[in-house]
Enzyme design. Sequence first.
Site, PDB file in Angstrom:
ATOM      1  N   GLU A  85      10.902  19.591 -11.126  1.00  0.00           N
ATOM      2  CA  GLU A  85      11.751  20.574 -11.800  1.00  0.00           C
ATOM      3  C   GLU A  85      12.089  21.773 -10.918  1.00  0.00           C
ATOM      4  O   GLU A  85      13.052  22.501 -11.192  1.00  0.00           O
ATOM      5  CB  GLU A  85      11.054  21.086 -13.067  1.00  0.00           C
ATOM      6  CG  GLU A  85      10.932  20.060 -14.182  1.00  0.00           C
ATOM      7  CD  GLU A  85      12.235  19.849 -14.943  1.00  0.00           C
ATOM      8  OE1 GLU A  85      13.221  20.541 -14.644  1.00  0.00           O
ATOM      9  OE2 GLU A  85      12.263  18.975 -15.825  1.00  0.00           O
TER      10      GLU A  85
ATOM     11  N   GLU B 232      -6.899   5.796  -7.835  1.00  0.00           N
ATOM     12  CA  GLU B 232      -7.535   7.111  -7.939  1.00  0.00           C
ATOM     13  C   GLU B 232      -8.860   7.172  -7.170  1.00  0.00           C
ATOM     14  O   GLU B 232      -9.369   8.251  -6.906  1.00  0.00           O
ATOM     15  CB  GLU B 232      -7.763   7.496  -9.396  1.00  0.00           C
ATOM     16  CG  GLU B 232      -8.860   6.747 -10.102  1.00  0.00           C
ATOM     17  CD  GLU B 232      -9.097   7.289 -11.502  1.00  0.00           C
ATOM     18  OE1 GLU B 232     -10.282   7.448 -11.848  1.00  0.00           O
ATOM     19  OE2 GLU B 232      -8.130   7.560 -12.236  1.00  0.00           O
TER      20      GLU B 232
END
Length: 308
Positions: A79, A110
């Site tokens: 954004e 992960e």
Amino acid sequence: MQTDRSQCGRGAAIDQLSDRDAMSAMLASHIAALESARSAIADISAAGALVARIVGAGGTVHYAAAGSSGLMALADACELPGTFQIPPGQIGIHMAGGVPTGGVMPGSTEDDREDAVRAARAVKENDVAIVVSASGTTPYALAFAEVARARGASVIGIANAANTALLEASDIAISLNTAPEVVEGSTRLAAGTAQKAALNMISTQAGVLLGHVHDGLMINLNPDNIKLRQRATDIVSRIAGVAADDADEALRRTGYNAKLATLVAAGADLSEAQALLTRNNGHLRACLHHIIPKTKNQNTTSIQGRNQ
């Protein structure tokens, strides 16, 4: 009778509730998760100031995480260019296993510390890394934070548990102590909500401190579609106090740079507007103080001349 551990902290497990009660339980868990950020406001504020300082000095803000935490970090990072025109070259996105495609996000990534070490080689001295992990113990996140600090960067750690390894390895530790999930272990729920709120607050405050918000308006937006060009016109019109047509003309003259267009619409010529923004580090309010009195005087003189 065996008791299900996924009790939402409020009685029956969510799959034993009516549809309406299940929705209410989910909503309550998200509201409580947002409240968890309240006790971390001082640290979140410090993180926003640090990001602003690093970006303002030309450094890069790196987002690093795995799994659902990685998705929250990815959403915030993506954004920044549109909302505040942070240059893409000053944003690093490091997600365990890479940004997922086709809806597939393998859980094993992960645990890949070596991948994190490789990714963190992009971090430079005087950069900042925002590292997110719900448990605060994710191997990818920990390895990235450790390497980033060793390379001279500052680390902002966000975890949903206090006194975790990630927070201990961070310069700014943001602890979001969310309650157990309504679906046990699914950290995309309340934990993700709290993480997204904290990330939004950090990046928005950084944008404010960088001068990219004026009177609550996105004065440094990237107007790259019809909707955003109309928004830019509205912003320039409101701040400069001119008609929409005049605001649109100023935007065209400045290549749709809303800050420059606002100053031009308020009465500055283009070179003066550019100089003012440079001198005031892109903060529009300080620039307007220099040109609005002059514009008013010019308007007064023009009116007097017409009345003679």
